[in-house]
Design an enzyme around this catalytic site. Structure first.
Site, PDB file in Angstrom:
ATOM      1  N   GLY A 150       0.834  -1.203   0.000  1.00  0.00           N
ATOM      2  CA  GLY A 150       0.000   0.000   0.000  1.00  0.00           C
ATOM      3  C   GLY A 150       0.867   1.250   0.000  1.00  0.00           C
ATOM      4  O   GLY A 150       2.094   1.171  -0.121  1.00  0.00           O
ATOM      5  N   PHE A 151       0.217   2.382   0.164  1.00  0.00           N
ATOM      6  CA  PHE A 151       0.920   3.670   0.097  1.00  0.00           C
ATOM      7  C   PHE A 151       1.952   3.792   1.238  1.00  0.00           C
ATOM      8  O   PHE A 151       3.170   3.804   0.997  1.00  0.00           O
ATOM      9  CB  PHE A 151      -0.137   4.788   0.125  1.00  0.00           C
ATOM     10  N   TYR A 197     -14.994   2.232   8.970  1.00  0.00           N
ATOM     11  CA  TYR A 197     -13.557   2.457   9.200  1.00  0.00           C
ATOM     12  C   TYR A 197     -13.296   2.854  10.652  1.00  0.00           C
ATOM     13  O   TYR A 197     -12.456   2.262  11.327  1.00  0.00           O
ATOM     14  CB  TYR A 197     -13.084   3.561   8.257  1.00  0.00           C
ATOM     15  N   THR A 256      -1.943  11.652   5.691  1.00  0.00           N
ATOM     16  CA  THR A 256      -0.580  11.472   5.184  1.00  0.00           C
ATOM     17  C   THR A 256      -0.628  11.520   3.663  1.00  0.00           C
ATOM     18  O   THR A 256      -1.617  11.085   3.059  1.00  0.00           O
ATOM     19  CB  THR A 256      -0.040  10.105   5.682  1.00  0.00           C
TER      20      THR A 256
END
Ligand code: UDP
Length: 316
Positions: free
Chosen positions: A12-13, A150, A180
């Site tokens: 992922g990022f 979430y 971020t």
């Protein structure tokens, strides 16, 4: 041979930047990812680098399913859809990642007797009534709202970590990650920074939701990864806020990106999604005092680097 560090969500990022950071420090890394929002493109450079490749193993795996691994030295759990568009599109996967997936990895940590770091979120503060947000604030979350899959997955995940500390004496750490940004965010992940940069670089309208007076505080990804590493390698267990304490309105961010991208885009106002937090700003006293951490990259510098990366056409 030294045991490997496990990075779940490593394609992922943030996860892929963390893999880079650990490999640069000579660690062996096992990276797992279900690839539902992560991408092989984010780790391709590692697989193509002969020095890093030998210390790196990628396993395509969903942490919510049974996962068998040998003993590891540390576990970073960054595996979850994280952008509002992604997690609202995949609410069940998101709830499973924070609950079942988190438990499966906690079990591996218990058997390995190793430190565990759970990536929680500033979303546990919901639409905060306390500003800036300290770790002691309990939050203001709508349990049945658009973001609840979430927010509640992460709140449950924190409770699970606390319970593993109590029942199994596990070193289960909790980091609350604030907004971020940086290279490798997906252009289409729906978050404000990739949306605005992509729009600005194509001179398309910048889609500001609501009046754009809501605030966020944006942390460059290299600072974030450094904070995660410092928490993992400290005696602290958290929750610890990691984020940049420079607050800006969404409208202010739009203006800055238009300026830095030398764009001719105009602002276009769109409807504000439900339960969108009105403001968000981390109090990072704890990270400063206990981890000796604070962000080093200013918003202008970080956005300049991210815009250059988007311009290079590497973003998918
Ligand atoms: N936002 C916006 N335009 C966009 C995308 C997002 O105005 O094209 C706003 C969104 O409503 C929120 C803020 O930018 O107030 C940050 O959104 P993001 O999805 O990046 O993350 P969040 O902090 O809301 O989880």
């Amino acid at each position: 041979m030294a045991k490997a560090v496990l990075v779940a969500g490593g394609a992922g990022f943030i996860g892929s930047h963390l893999c880079d950071y650990l490999l640069a420090r000579g660690e062996r890394v096992i990276c797992t990812d279900s690839l539902i929002t992560g991408s092989r493109d984010n780790i391709l450079h590692i697989l193509q680098n002969k020095d890093y490749k030998k210390n790196f193993r990628f396993i395509k795996a969903d942490i919510s399913k049974k996962i068998s691994l040998g003993a590891v030295s540390q576990i970073y759990n960054l595996a979850s859809p994280a952008s509002p568009v992604d997690y609202q599109d995949k609410p069940l996967e998101t709830l499973q990642a924070g609950s079942l997936g988190n438990k499966n990895l906690l079990e591996i940590a218990r058997k390995s007797r190793c430190p565990y770091l759970f990536a929680s979120t500033s979303e546990v503060y919901g639409n905060p009534l306390e500003h800036p947000q300290k770790e002691t604030y309990w939050g203001n979350v709508n349990p049945v709202g658009e973001r609840s899959c979430y927010d509640e997955a992460k709140r449950f995940g924190e409770a699970l970590c606390i319970s593993y500390r109590k029942v199994h004496d596990l070193d289960a750490k909790i980091v609350r990650i604030f907004n971020t940004y940086g290279p490798r965010m997906r252009k289409c992940d729906g978050r404000v920074v990739p949306n605005f940069i992509d729009q600005a670089l194509h001179n398309k309208p910048i889609t500001v939701y609501g009046k754009g007076l809501q605030t966020r505080s944006f942390c460059y990804v290299s600072d974030m990864v450094d904070g995660l590493y410092k928490l993992m390698n400290s005696p602290q267990q958290g929750p610890v806020n990691i984020g940049n304490p420079q607050e800006i309105t969404v409208l202010g961010l739009a203006g800055l990106i238009v300026k830095l991208g030398r764009s001719s885009s105009k602002i276009e106002y769109r409807q504000l999604p439900g339960d969108d937090p009105e403001r968000r700003l981390p109090d990072i006293s704890l990270a400063r005092d206990k981890l000796g951490w604070e962000p080093l990259i200013s918003l202008e510098d970080g956005l300049t680097a991210t815009i250059a990366n988007f311009r290079s056409g590497k973003q998918k």
